[in-house]
Design a protein around this motif. Structure first.
Motif, short mmCIF file in Angstrom:
data_model
loop_
_atom_site.label_atom_id
_atom_site.label_comp_id
_atom_site.label_asym_id
_atom_site.label_seq_id
_atom_site.Cartn_x
_atom_site.Cartn_y
_atom_site.Cartn_z
N VAL A 1 62.80 -19.77 0.12
CA VAL A 1 62.30 -18.40 0.05
C VAL A 1 61.43 -18.20 -1.19
O VAL A 1 60.50 -17.38 -1.18
N TYR A 2 61.69 -18.95 -2.26
CA TYR A 2 60.90 -18.78 -3.48
C TYR A 2 59.47 -19.32 -3.33
O TYR A 2 58.60 -18.97 -4.12
N GLU A 3 59.27 -20.17 -2.36
CA GLU A 3 57.93 -20.77 -2.20
C GLU A 3 57.04 -19.97 -1.26
O GLU A 3 55.85 -20.26 -1.14
N THR B 1 69.11 -19.13 -8.44
CA THR B 1 67.85 -19.15 -9.19
C THR B 1 66.86 -20.12 -8.52
O THR B 1 67.27 -20.99 -7.73
N PRO B 2 65.57 -20.03 -8.87
CA PRO B 2 64.60 -20.99 -8.32
C PRO B 2 64.99 -22.43 -8.62
O PRO B 2 64.84 -23.31 -7.76
N SER B 3 65.54 -22.71 -9.80
CA SER B 3 65.87 -24.11 -10.08
C SER B 3 67.08 -24.57 -9.26
O SER B 3 67.14 -25.72 -8.82
N GLN B 4 68.04 -23.67 -9.04
CA GLN B 4 69.19 -24.04 -8.18
C GLN B 4 68.71 -24.31 -6.75
O GLN B 4 69.16 -25.26 -6.10
N MET B 5 67.77 -23.48 -6.28
CA MET B 5 67.26 -23.66 -4.91
C MET B 5 66.46 -24.95 -4.80
O MET B 5 66.52 -25.65 -3.78
N ALA B 6 65.72 -25.27 -5.86
CA ALA B 6 64.93 -26.52 -5.84
C ALA B 6 65.88 -27.72 -5.78
O ALA B 6 65.62 -28.71 -5.06
N SER B 7 66.98 -27.64 -6.51
CA SER B 7 67.92 -28.76 -6.50
C SER B 7 68.60 -28.87 -5.13
O SER B 7 68.81 -29.97 -4.61
N ILE B 8 68.90 -27.73 -4.52
CA ILE B 8 69.49 -27.75 -3.17
C ILE B 8 68.49 -28.33 -2.17
O ILE B 8 68.85 -29.13 -1.30
#
Ligand code: SF4
Length: 260
Positions: free
Chosen positions: A233-235, A212-219
């Protein structure tokens, strides 16, 4: 025979990307069989380089599209492009015909080879895959051909970076299996000192679910010690493009490519 040139396709990192597939074989020709691969299972597993398409045929196809509107010529397609032994010659040819920078998307597996590093050095941008930090996870996520060692690949990328005058990007594909190892992967990324890190997750249909976007942000926060830009990729914006040949484009990207 199928055409070698396809697209342009919208790439989250390269804008309008005109694809060149130097493999052009039926199925998928690769040294890996990644669990998230959008091309399905690897039908031609190999680490042997060979000539799959002729430079004469590529010349003819490129001459026909000299005025194409695109941002990059990208060597990618139905497998691992460094398996093509004429990659270096093909990069030089593309540069001589089209007024566009050249990118190569590679899984990094052949980077320990000097001839491969020499070929890749002719590109303006090399996007190299690094999804894992140890051999066990390498086997689980990338499912490489048996004798490929992650440690050799990492040293190959390091060696390449030390000489390469273009832009080296590391692409990390994040899925359930490797998401908890972001710090360890970031440490290797830091050792390789790329010019950019691209954090991806498979947004298009495949055998595994995207993060998810929040998981990717945390990574992404695990990569905060790197001095280079880190993008997810979400950005990224995606340009609208019209492919030259829809059938050839869909053959390479049946569900859209994760690597572009
Ligand atoms: S994602 Fe790329 S490296 Fe992995 S199996 Fe597919 S073509 Fe090969």
């Amino acid at each position: 025979m199928n055409s070698i040139v396809y697209g342009p396709v919208p790439s989250w990192r390269l804008g309008r990307s005109l694809g060149i597939d130097l493999l052009c074989a039926p199925g998928k020709t690769c040294s890996f069989d990644c669990v998230y691969c959008q091309l399905g299972r690897t039908t031609n597993p190999t680490t042997e380089r060979g000539e799959f398409v002729s430079i004469g045929k590529l010349t003819k196809e490129l001459e026909e599209i000299k005025d194409i509107a695109a941002d990059y010529v990208t060597f990618s397609g139905t497998g691992e492009p460094t398996l093509a032994s004429n990659l270096g010659q093909a990069i030089e040819l593309a540069k001589s015909i089209l007024p566009l920078p050249v990118a190569v998307l590679t899984n990094s597996s052949l980077m320990p080879r000097e001839d491969v590093r020499e070929n890749l050095a002719k590109a303006d941008v090399v996007v190299a895959k690094l999804d894992v930090h140890n051999q066990e996870l390498f086997r689980q996520v990338n499912r490489p051909i048996a004798d490929l060692m992650l440690s050799d690949i990492i040293e190959g990328v390091k060696h390449f970076k030390s000489k390469f005058v273009g832009k080296l990007c590391l692409q990390v594909m994040l899925i359930e299996a490797n998401k908890t190892f972001a710090r360890e992967i970031a440490q290797i990324a830091s050792y390789l000192s790329p010019d950019e890190v691209q954090l991806n997750t498979p947004l298009r249909p495949c055998a595994v679910k995207p993060l998810t976007p929040s998981q990717m942000a945390s990574i992404k926060s695990a990569f905060s010690n790197l001095i280079c830009p880190v993008v997810t990729v979400y950005e990224a914006p995606r340009p609208e493009v019209k492919p030259l040949n829809l059938r050839e484009t869909l053959r390479r990207r049946p569900k859209q490519c994760h690597c572009e």
